[in-house]
Design a protein around this motif. Structure first.
Motif, PDB file in Angstrom:
ATOM      1  N   GLU A 186      12.348   2.339  -2.394  1.00 25.37           N
ATOM      2  CA  GLU A 186      11.356   2.395  -3.732  1.00 25.37           C
ATOM      3  C   GLU A 186      10.316   2.927  -3.500  1.00 25.37           C
ATOM      4  N   ILE A 187      10.385   4.266  -4.384  1.00 26.98           N
ATOM      5  CA  ILE A 187       9.222   5.272  -3.988  1.00 26.98           C
ATOM      6  C   ILE A 187       8.649   5.705  -5.312  1.00 26.98           C
ATOM      7  N   ARG A 188       7.411   5.616  -5.539  1.00 26.00           N
ATOM      8  CA  ARG A 188       6.416   5.932  -6.774  1.00 26.00           C
ATOM      9  C   ARG A 188       5.406   6.975  -6.055  1.00 26.00           C
ATOM     10  N   GLY A 189       5.528   8.321  -6.585  1.00 31.13           N
ATOM     11  CA  GLY A 189       4.860   9.259  -6.430  1.00 31.13           C
ATOM     12  C   GLY A 189       4.937   9.524  -4.922  1.00 31.13           C
ATOM     13  N   LYS A 190       4.070   9.743  -3.853  1.00 26.65           N
ATOM     14  CA  LYS A 190       4.546  10.096  -2.541  1.00 26.65           C
ATOM     15  C   LYS A 190       4.464   8.852  -1.349  1.00 26.65           C
ATOM     16  N   ARG A 191       4.572   7.779  -2.087  1.00 28.01           N
ATOM     17  CA  ARG A 191       4.513   6.619  -1.284  1.00 28.01           C
ATOM     18  C   ARG A 191       5.633   5.773  -1.467  1.00 28.01           C
ATOM     19  N   THR A 192       6.141   5.356  -0.352  1.00 24.25           N
ATOM     20  CA  THR A 192       7.479   4.534  -0.181  1.00 24.25           C
ATOM     21  C   THR A 192       7.005   2.784  -0.016  1.00 24.25           C
ATOM     22  N   TYR A 193       7.359   2.134  -1.107  1.00 23.82           N
ATOM     23  CA  TYR A 193       6.701   0.604  -1.186  1.00 23.82           C
ATOM     24  C   TYR A 193       7.870  -0.329  -0.748  1.00 23.82           C
ATOM     25  N   ARG A 194       9.078  -0.017  -0.732  1.00 21.29           N
ATOM     26  CA  ARG A 194       9.839  -0.987  -0.391  1.00 21.29           C
ATOM     27  C   ARG A 194      11.233  -0.130   0.201  1.00 21.29           C
ATOM     28  N   ILE A 195      11.884  -0.642   1.476  1.00 19.36           N
ATOM     29  CA  ILE A 195      13.135  -0.209   1.883  1.00 19.36           C
ATOM     30  C   ILE A 195      14.172  -1.274   2.202  1.00 19.36           C
ATOM     31  N   THR A 196      15.164  -0.965   1.603  1.00 20.19           N
ATOM     32  CA  THR A 196      16.115  -1.971   1.701  1.00 20.19           C
ATOM     33  C   THR A 196      17.583  -1.442   2.314  1.00 20.19           C
ATOM     34  N   ALA A 197      18.198  -2.419   3.161  1.00 19.42           N
ATOM     35  CA  ALA A 197      19.281  -1.759   3.663  1.00 19.42           C
ATOM     36  C   ALA A 197      20.707  -2.208   2.555  1.00 19.42           C
ATOM     37  N   VAL A 198      21.536  -1.433   2.480  1.00 20.89           N
ATOM     38  CA  VAL A 198      22.917  -1.765   1.564  1.00 20.89           C
ATOM     39  C   VAL A 198      23.985  -1.991   2.620  1.00 20.89           C
ATOM     40  N   GLY A 199      24.855  -2.726   2.333  1.00 19.15           N
ATOM     41  CA  GLY A 199      26.087  -3.171   2.945  1.00 19.15           C
ATOM     42  C   GLY A 199      27.437  -3.359   2.106  1.00 19.15           C
ATOM     43  N   LEU A 200      28.494  -3.385   2.733  1.00 14.94           N
ATOM     44  CA  LEU A 200      29.684  -3.702   1.630  1.00 14.94           C
ATOM     45  C   LEU A 200      29.662  -5.262   1.779  1.00 14.94           C
ATOM     46  N   PRO A 201      30.251  -5.821   0.447  1.00 12.41           N
ATOM     47  CA  PRO A 201      30.428  -7.219   0.378  1.00 12.41           C
ATOM     48  C   PRO A 201      31.822  -7.662   1.171  1.00 12.41           C
ATOM     49  N   ALA A 202      31.472  -8.979   1.686  1.00  8.16           N
ATOM     50  CA  ALA A 202      32.746  -9.306   2.272  1.00  8.16           C
ATOM     51  C   ALA A 202      34.049  -9.702   1.453  1.00  8.16           C
ATOM     52  N   SER A 203      35.233  -9.442   1.966  1.00  4.74           N
ATOM     53  CA  SER A 203      36.183  -9.689   1.110  1.00  4.74           C
ATOM     54  C   SER A 203      36.642 -11.182   0.691  1.00  4.74           C
ATOM     55  N   SER A 204      35.694 -11.824   0.262  1.00  2.62           N
ATOM     56  CA  SER A 204      36.165 -13.205  -0.032  1.00  2.62           C
ATOM     57  C   SER A 204      36.653 -13.599  -1.402  1.00  2.62           C
ATOM     58  N   HIS A 222       0.657  -1.145  -0.168  1.00  7.59           N
ATOM     59  CA  HIS A 222       0.021  -0.115  -0.248  1.00  7.59           C
ATOM     60  C   HIS A 222       0.730   1.334   0.018  1.00  7.59           C
ATOM     61  N   GLY A 223       2.086   1.232   0.119  1.00 13.95           N
ATOM     62  CA  GLY A 223       3.017   2.085   0.073  1.00 13.95           C
ATOM     63  C   GLY A 223       3.415   2.871   1.368  1.00 13.95           C
ATOM     64  N   LEU A 224       2.992   2.047   2.249  1.00 17.25           N
ATOM     65  CA  LEU A 224       3.277   2.737   3.627  1.00 17.25           C
ATOM     66  C   LEU A 224       4.455   1.990   4.543  1.00 17.25           C
ATOM     67  N   ALA A 225       5.513   1.659   3.903  1.00 16.55           N
ATOM     68  CA  ALA A 225       6.969   1.043   4.348  1.00 16.55           C
ATOM     69  C   ALA A 225       7.352   1.873   5.154  1.00 16.55           C
ATOM     70  N   THR A 226       7.318   3.227   5.107  1.00 16.62           N
ATOM     71  CA  THR A 226       7.909   4.302   5.949  1.00 16.62           C
ATOM     72  C   THR A 226       7.282   4.019   7.255  1.00 16.62           C
TER      73      THR A 226
END
Length: 171
Positions: free
Chosen positions: A61-79, A25-29
Motif C-alpha cells: 500500500e503505497i501513497r506518494g513515495k511512502r509504503t504504509y503496508r506490506i502484505t503477503a499473498v498466498g493461494l487458498p487451500a483446496s478445501s 509513517h510510511g516506512l514499512a519498507t
C-alpha cells in the motif's frame, strides 16, 4: 557483493509469521528490510519488493513515495470452502486482507486499458443504459394507464398535481 538468493524466502516467511507489516509513517519498507536482515542496498530491496509484487507474492500500500503496508499473498487451500481470510501456504498459515487485495486488483485493472477490458466495460455501460431506457418506457406507460383510469373514474387531479404538469417556477 554476492546476490542474496534467500531474501524472497525470508520476506515471505516474515510476513506469514507476523502478518501484514504496517507503519503509520510510511516506512514499512525500511522496517521490513531491517526485520529480515537484508544486507543489500535500500534501492535493491525496493526493487526486490516491486518484483515480488509484480509476481503476485505480496501487496504494497503505497501513497506518494511512502509504503504504509506490506502484505503477503498466498493461494487458498483446496478445501472447497469460500475464503475466510486465512490461507494455507507451504510456509504456514497466512492472514490475507481482502480489502487491500481488491484495491490492488482494481488499480491494476484500471491501469490495464486492454481492449478486452474496455470492450467489457462498454458492454456493461450499454446494458445499464438499455435497462434504464426500458424502465423509463414502463414508467411512461404506467403514468398513461393511471391517467386513463382516473379519467374513467371521473377523478380529476388537483391543480398542479397532474403527473404531466410541470412545477411553476415563475416565483
Amino acid at each position: 557483493m554476492a546476490r542474496d538468493r534467500t531474501a524472497r524466502a525470508r520476506i515471505k516467511q516474515y510476513l506469514v509469521q507476523h502478518g501484514p507489516l504496517e507503519d503509520g509513517h510510511g516506512l514499512a519498507t525500511k522496517v521490513l528490510k531491517e526485520a529480515v536482515g537484508y544486507a543489500g542496498s535500500s534501492v535493491a530491496f525496493i526493487q526486490l519488493l516491486a518484483a515480488m509484487e509484480r509476481d503476485g507474492e505480496l501487496i504494497r500500500e503505497i501513497r506518494g513515495k511512502r509504503t504504509y503496508r506490506i502484505t503477503a499473498v498466498g493461494l487458498p487451500a483446496s478445501s472447497g470452502e469460500p475464503p475466510s481470510g486465512v490461507l494455507e501456504t507451504p510456509a504456514g498459515r497466512l492472514q490475507v486482507d481482502y480489502d487491500v487485495l481488491a484495491r490492488h486488483l482494481l488499480r491494476e485493472l484500471a491501469g490495464s486499458g486492454t481492449p478486452a477490458v474496455i470492450q467489457e466495460l462498454t458492454a456493461e455501460q450499454q446494458r445499464i443504459a438499455a435497462e434504464r431506457d426500458d424502465y423509463a418506457g414502463r414508467l411512461v406507460l404506467a403514468r398513461a394507464k393511471l391517467e386513463e383510469l382516473r379519467a374513467q373514474a371521473g377523478i380529476t387531479p388537483a391543480p398542479g398535481a397532474s403527473s404531466s404538469a410541470q412545477p411553476d417556477r415563475r416565483r
